[in-house]
Design an enzyme around this catalytic site. Sequence first.
Site, PDB file in Angstrom:
ATOM      1  N   ASP A  97       0.823  -1.201   0.000  1.00  0.00           N
ATOM      2  CA  ASP A  97       0.000   0.000   0.000  1.00  0.00           C
ATOM      3  C   ASP A  97       0.867   1.265   0.000  1.00  0.00           C
ATOM      4  O   ASP A  97       2.087   1.207   0.204  1.00  0.00           O
ATOM      5  CB  ASP A  97      -0.901  -0.018   1.241  1.00  0.00           C
ATOM      6  CG  ASP A  97      -2.175   0.789   1.052  1.00  0.00           C
ATOM      7  OD1 ASP A  97      -2.372   1.343  -0.041  1.00  0.00           O
ATOM      8  OD2 ASP A  97      -2.977   0.852   2.005  1.00  0.00           O
ATOM      9  N   TYR A 156       6.421  -9.907   7.086  1.00  0.00           N
ATOM     10  CA  TYR A 156       6.357  -8.455   7.273  1.00  0.00           C
ATOM     11  C   TYR A 156       6.912  -8.091   8.640  1.00  0.00           C
ATOM     12  O   TYR A 156       6.747  -8.845   9.612  1.00  0.00           O
ATOM     13  CB  TYR A 156       4.906  -7.960   7.196  1.00  0.00           C
ATOM     14  CG  TYR A 156       4.338  -7.842   5.808  1.00  0.00           C
ATOM     15  CD1 TYR A 156       4.436  -6.643   5.096  1.00  0.00           C
ATOM     16  CD2 TYR A 156       3.681  -8.912   5.211  1.00  0.00           C
ATOM     17  CE1 TYR A 156       3.898  -6.524   3.825  1.00  0.00           C
ATOM     18  CE2 TYR A 156       3.135  -8.800   3.938  1.00  0.00           C
ATOM     19  CZ  TYR A 156       3.247  -7.604   3.254  1.00  0.00           C
ATOM     20  OH  TYR A 156       2.712  -7.490   1.989  1.00  0.00           O
TER      21      TYR A 156
END
Length: 331
Positions: A97, A156
Amino acid sequence: MGFAAIGFSSSPLRALSLSNPSRLEGGGEEQNHHPAKLTLPCSHKWRIVIAYDGTKFSGWQYQRSPPTIQYLIESALIRITKLDRKELRLVGASRTDTGVHAWGQVAHFVTPFTYDGLQSLHAAMNGLLPPEIRVREISPALPEFHARFSTKSKTYHYKIYNNPIMDPFLSLYAYHSAHKFNPASMREAAAYFVGKHDFSSFANASHNDRLPDPVKEIFRFDINEMGAVLQLEVEGTGFLYRQVRNMVALLLQIGREALPPNVVPKILAAQDRRELAKFALSAPPHGLCLMSVNYEHEILKPPEGGPDISFGRTHQVSRCAGAEKHALLEH
């Protein structure tokens, strides 16, 4: 001066363009009653590992303005290869994003020609890309490799700077919180995420994707203390849109002791994003970084006869002839 001739062999010719790239991507061929007349261009697949500072960019997914990572990488490849984006068919493993960073994003693209070596292509790409984006590796890939669909897991990291005063050198890469966290409570809560669950409660609606399978498996969710930095590390088969940032947001509330750890299974069981919204909003994007995309060893094997993997060209200072002569005279 273009880069079309950088290090690629003269066969197959550039004229054999990818007139129907969809055949190549799926590894299959359309049925044809006259196979002797069918001329299918030879294609070669390439895997790249990319690192980027996402601060200035509107995420990964292709968009010209404001620019995205995919757009800038494709633009560099188009200049170098003289192919268009439909021929290159660049695909990324994770559509990060806006504002999210990456150390180990993986992508693939195809060309109708091969390369004798990849170092010149590697140098040309990094020469055209802005300094916030770097291609770390380029390697030949098997025809069946797919950056997104061959993925085994993704990892992540989310960084939190837990101190009254923010470190200015981390301000673009870590979320600042002056609230004192309880790491033990956060670890207890994170353990509830591990395993296979329906993560509908932790997914934001996405307007540009088909409805994904909400059932994902998380292999580990670690909370590591590194001085003032609290690093949350999560690895799973895949993640829904903003899932990681939503899980982090809830853990932040639990770390502040505003909520008990056992609220996690209750929100999971609701399978409704509105349930999470009662307690937390998404964590800011700049603390999040895609660290690695992981694949089975077999799918990463290089095809036979392909060029060596490129990790970038190293430079060495050569000793000048005058210095060598001077050294001999001293002896």
